[in-house]
Design an enzyme around this catalytic site. Structure first.
Site, mmCIF file in Angstrom:
data_model
loop_
_atom_site.group_PDB
_atom_site.id
_atom_site.type_symbol
_atom_site.label_atom_id
_atom_site.label_comp_id
_atom_site.label_asym_id
_atom_site.label_seq_id
_atom_site.Cartn_x
_atom_site.Cartn_y
_atom_site.Cartn_z
ATOM 1 N N LYS A 2 -38.127 -72.288 -83.845
ATOM 2 C CA LYS A 2 -38.804 -72.778 -82.638
ATOM 3 C C LYS A 2 -38.464 -74.235 -82.404
ATOM 4 C CE LYS A 2 -42.009 -75.439 -84.865
ATOM 5 N NZ LYS A 2 -42.083 -76.913 -84.793
ATOM 6 N N ASP A 14 -48.733 -73.487 -87.270
ATOM 7 C CA ASP A 14 -47.839 -72.918 -86.267
ATOM 8 C C ASP A 14 -47.493 -71.451 -86.530
ATOM 9 O OD1 ASP A 14 -46.363 -73.503 -88.524
ATOM 10 O OD2 ASP A 14 -44.649 -74.344 -87.455
#
Length: 312
Positions: A13, A142
């Site tokens: 990401k 996350d």
């Protein structure tokens, strides 16, 4: 699911936007961040075993290798899953690394999310999506993003997610030969918050989540200066990239990876050619693009990937 062995790509990401908007009483920083999934990915294959956890790790390049063992996030995720699900058996896991570690690309968290999803699928989904997300947060703030993929605004400590509309882009990732320890970066940033108030009296930055509004937001990361205090050579690298004509170069997460965006593959490849001299400093250049919309579906390892499931 009847398959005895399943696999998932564990995608990297970027944080296209990362703003610190407050701090909780327990010291955790509050974020307004735009997570964006990439095609760059690790691969995880998982099967059930009578007992224990056996993890083997391979890598595309020696610098990407990580050690198996109790501190590896895949093993930690599988242990916590077994405890939560009341599973008395074990797992055999094979992890192939492509995502640089310690660079803010979320590789460890993505691997953990893939491990949780695969274990849940192999055992007939004993845990709900909400329960998996709770386990994920216990491994990293996350991790829940990687259950959704695509583009998501993350608030709170990054675990409060809502979909964002971000058209696909191509990216050149600049991976230095050093990482930025997350704890050290946040400690460096925390010096700026010593006299700040907790969450209840700090205004969060709000951004519309509909239309193409996210594209109009300039890429931004509040942690860049803190990371450059931890790693002064990162500031030098960023200055060199700017001098090569890329004013919009940004850092992802708490560093150390920098990224430059392009509208298409040709633009990204041209940027990579221009940036190629930085390889003499030990910087790895990776060209990748936005992941397709949706979340990857667990499948047998010898079966081609099918359509992705829609984002939750």
């Amino acid at each position: 699911m009847s398959a005895s062995v399943l696999s998932l790509p564990a995608r990297a990401k970027l944080n296209l936007v990362l703003r610190i908007v407050g701090r909780r009483h327990d010291g955790y920083h509050l974020l307004d961040t735009l997570f964006h999934a990439l095609e760059l990915h690790d691969d995880l294959v998982l099967s059930l075993a009578p007992q224990g956890i056996a993890l083997t790790v391979t890598a595309e390049h020696a610098s990407l290798q990580v050690a198996p063992g109790p501190d590896n996030l895949v093993e930690r995720a599988l242990r916590r899953f077994a405890d939560a699900a009341g599973y008395r058996g074990g797992f055999v896991a094979q992890l192939h690394k492509r995502i640089p570690h310690g660079g803010g690309l979320g590789g460890g968290s993505s691997d953990a999310a893939a491990a949780l999803r695969l274990a849940n699928e192999l055992l007939g989904r004993p845990l709900t999506d909400a329960a998996l997300a709770q386990l994920g947060v216990s491994l990293g703030a996350d991790v829940p993003f990687f259950f959704r993929g695509g583009s998501q605004w993350g608030r709170g400590i990054g675990d409060e997610l809502s979909p964002a509309n971000v058209p696909p882009r191509w990216f050149v990732l600049l991976v230095p030969p050093y990482g930025c320890p997350t704890v050290d970066v946040y400690k460096s940033y925390a010096a700026l918050w010593k006299s700040s108030a907790p969450q209840s009296s700090v205004r969060a930055i709000t951004v519309p989540d509909t239309g193409d509004s996210a594209v109009r937001i300039a890429f931004h990361n509040d942690l860049e200066s803190a990371a450059e205090r931890v790693r002064p050579e990162l500031a030098d690298l960023r200055r060199r990239v700017v001098a090569m004509g890329f004013d919009a170069v940004r850092m992802t997460g708490s560093g150390s990876t920098l990224f430059v965006a392009g509208d298409d593959e040709a633009a990204a490849q041209r940027a990579a050619v221009t940036l190629a001299p930085l390889q003499a400093l030990g910087v790895r250049l990776l060209v990748t693009r936005s992941a397709s919309a949706g979340v990857d579906v667990p499948r047998p390892p010898d079966r081609p990937a099918g359509p992705r499931a829609a984002n939750p």
